[in-house]
Design an enzyme around this catalytic site. Structure first.
Site, mmCIF file in Angstrom:
data_model
loop_
_atom_site.group_PDB
_atom_site.id
_atom_site.type_symbol
_atom_site.label_atom_id
_atom_site.label_comp_id
_atom_site.label_asym_id
_atom_site.label_seq_id
_atom_site.Cartn_x
_atom_site.Cartn_y
_atom_site.Cartn_z
ATOM 1 N N GLY A 124 0.799 -1.221 0.000
ATOM 2 C CA GLY A 124 0.000 0.000 0.000
ATOM 3 C C GLY A 124 0.831 1.270 0.000
ATOM 4 O O GLY A 124 0.457 2.259 -0.644
ATOM 5 N N ILE A 125 1.957 1.272 0.720
ATOM 6 C CA ILE A 125 2.809 2.460 0.748
ATOM 7 C C ILE A 125 3.331 2.761 -0.650
ATOM 8 O O ILE A 125 3.345 3.918 -1.096
ATOM 9 C CB ILE A 125 3.966 2.274 1.739
ATOM 10 C CG1 ILE A 125 3.441 2.157 3.165
ATOM 11 C CG2 ILE A 125 4.956 3.433 1.644
ATOM 12 C CD1 ILE A 125 4.498 1.755 4.176
ATOM 13 N N VAL A 150 11.374 4.065 5.057
ATOM 14 C CA VAL A 150 10.186 4.199 5.902
ATOM 15 C C VAL A 150 9.621 2.829 6.245
ATOM 16 O O VAL A 150 8.461 2.702 6.604
ATOM 17 C CB VAL A 150 9.108 5.071 5.219
ATOM 18 C CG1 VAL A 150 9.545 6.529 5.144
ATOM 19 C CG2 VAL A 150 8.755 4.535 3.830
ATOM 20 N N ARG A 177 11.610 -0.682 7.776
ATOM 21 C CA ARG A 177 12.213 -1.164 9.011
ATOM 22 C C ARG A 177 13.713 -0.898 8.935
ATOM 23 O O ARG A 177 14.344 -1.050 7.888
ATOM 24 C CB ARG A 177 11.962 -2.669 9.210
ATOM 25 C CG ARG A 177 10.538 -3.014 9.628
ATOM 26 C CD ARG A 177 10.251 -2.527 11.036
ATOM 27 N NE ARG A 177 8.982 -2.989 11.573
ATOM 28 C CZ ARG A 177 7.850 -2.293 11.529
ATOM 29 N NH1 ARG A 177 7.835 -1.102 10.930
ATOM 30 N NH2 ARG A 177 6.741 -2.767 12.066
ATOM 31 N N ASP A 189 13.189 7.224 8.615
ATOM 32 C CA ASP A 189 12.193 7.252 9.687
ATOM 33 C C ASP A 189 12.378 6.067 10.614
ATOM 34 O O ASP A 189 11.804 6.023 11.691
ATOM 35 C CB ASP A 189 10.772 7.237 9.110
ATOM 36 C CG ASP A 189 9.718 7.409 10.192
ATOM 37 O OD1 ASP A 189 9.807 8.401 10.943
ATOM 38 O OD2 ASP A 189 8.809 6.558 10.292
ATOM 39 N N GLU A 198 17.076 0.899 17.162
ATOM 40 C CA GLU A 198 15.993 1.851 17.335
ATOM 41 C C GLU A 198 15.462 1.751 18.759
ATOM 42 O O GLU A 198 15.138 0.642 19.203
ATOM 43 C CB GLU A 198 14.874 1.562 16.330
ATOM 44 C CG GLU A 198 13.822 2.625 16.262
ATOM 45 C CD GLU A 198 12.816 2.366 15.141
ATOM 46 O OE1 GLU A 198 11.640 2.130 15.480
ATOM 47 O OE2 GLU A 198 13.219 2.385 13.959
ATOM 48 N N HIS A 229 10.606 7.338 13.820
ATOM 49 C CA HIS A 229 9.601 6.318 13.519
ATOM 50 C C HIS A 229 8.190 6.880 13.731
ATOM 51 O O HIS A 229 7.375 6.312 14.463
ATOM 52 C CB HIS A 229 9.813 5.079 14.380
ATOM 53 C CG HIS A 229 9.216 3.845 13.766
ATOM 54 N ND1 HIS A 229 9.719 2.584 13.989
ATOM 55 C CD2 HIS A 229 8.152 3.670 12.928
ATOM 56 C CE1 HIS A 229 8.990 1.687 13.340
ATOM 57 N NE2 HIS A 229 8.032 2.330 12.678
ATOM 58 N N ALA A 236 6.284 8.221 10.895
ATOM 59 C CA ALA A 236 5.658 8.459 9.600
ATOM 60 C C ALA A 236 4.152 8.240 9.650
ATOM 61 O O ALA A 236 3.395 8.877 8.926
ATOM 62 C CB ALA A 236 6.290 7.550 8.544
#
Length: 303
Positions: free
Chosen positions: A136-137, A214, A216, A240, A245, A264, A266
């Site tokens: 979808g992104i 955007v 992982r 992002d 992390e 992180h 977005a």
């Protein structure tokens, strides 16, 4: 009328806006011990494991995230697991575009200059773009990129056609990567994609290339990225997500003027309640009709 599937929301305290939206949409909310469906809005797999131990009737878990790699050890055949596919795609695609434009326009260097320091007017229009990941992104990003008249390519496992782009399977990555001005990473983290962007691939990229992640942090070998940016193998990166992390304050990426980092952020559930509640309703209907939920996780593929 929504089918009668008792659903619990965890962990506590439940997001108030989500609970209000679910009730208004007709979802029957119950305590975990009585639930057949569970909406999980937390982040810790260990907490979800403990919650499932107290909810013996649950047969479907709806995650509020798209990434599922940390939950895979919990999954078995007794419960259907679905991820929040498409729910935050618009938000994440917008963020990815923002990162790319900021890196191309050297926005971080301008902000840090503390003085009037004009930067080159480097644009995205007519650029070669590569999107790694075909979900979808990627679709939302291609729509956002259309006014820029980019020449877009997409790498995805299935290789199915996508509007506005040439699509190839992962075996095309090493051929297409060196040609891209901007590379967007929007793929799930799996055994196949972990460390996908390493020193060899970074060195193969254009010296004026911009890498945007955007997805992982584990898709990129962080030490290799630091070397690529400090050595000028690529022009910049917009991140992002990072590995590790959160990124420690002393990490060298923070000090690089060619690297733009966001925490992180977005996408988030608070700003995607409508699409998420709609997904929950659709999945409740599908389960009641004997169908698999949208976003059903394939444990073998890892997403």
């Amino acid at each position: 009328m929504l089918p009668d599937l008792p659903v619990a929301v965890l962990p506590e305290p439940e997001p108030a806006d989500l609970m209000t939206a679910l009730r208004a949409s007709g979802v029957r909310l119950v305590r975990p011990a009585r639930a057949e469906g569970l909406i999980w809005t937390g982040e810790r797999p260990s907490a979800l494991a403990a919650a499932l131990a107290c909810a013996p009737s649950v047969r479907w878990v709806q995650l509020a995230s798209t990434g599922v790699e940390s939950y895979l050890p919990l999954m078995d055949q007794k419960i259907r697991w679905s991820r929040a596919v498409g729910v935050q795609s618009e938000l994440v695609a917008e963020h990815a575009l923002m990162l790319a434009l900021t890196v191309l326009r050297q926005g971080t260097a301008s902000v840090r200059a503390g003085a009037w320091l004009p930067r080159p007017a480097i644009g995205l229009t007519d650029a070669e773009v590569l999107v790694v990941g075909g979900g979808g992104i990627a679709r939302e990003l291609l729509a956002l990129l259309r006014p820029f008249r980019v020449r877009a390519r997409v790498i995805c496992r299935g290789g199915a056609p996508m509007a506005g782009a040439e699509v190839g399977t992962p075996d095309r990555l090493d051929a297409w990567l060196p040609e891209a001005r901007v590379v967007f990473l929007a793929a799930p983290l799996t055994a196949d994609t972990a460390g996908l962007i390493d020193a060899v691939r970074l060195r193969s990229m254009r010296r004026d290339a911009c890498l945007v992640n955007v997805a992982r942090g584990g898709l990129v070998i962080t030490d290799d990225l630091v070397r690529a940016l400090t050595s000028g193998w690529i022009a910049g990166a917009g991140l992002d997500v990072t590995d590790p992390e959160p990124l420690p304050p002393e990490h060298p990426l923070w000090s690089l003027p060619t690297c733009v980092i966001t925490a992180h952020c977005a996408g988030d559930l608070d700003h995607a309640l409508g699409p998420f509640v709609d997904l929950v309703r659709r999945n409740i209907r599908r389960l009641a009709n004997g169908l698999e939920p949208i976003g059903l996780v394939d444990r073998e593929l890892g997403y």
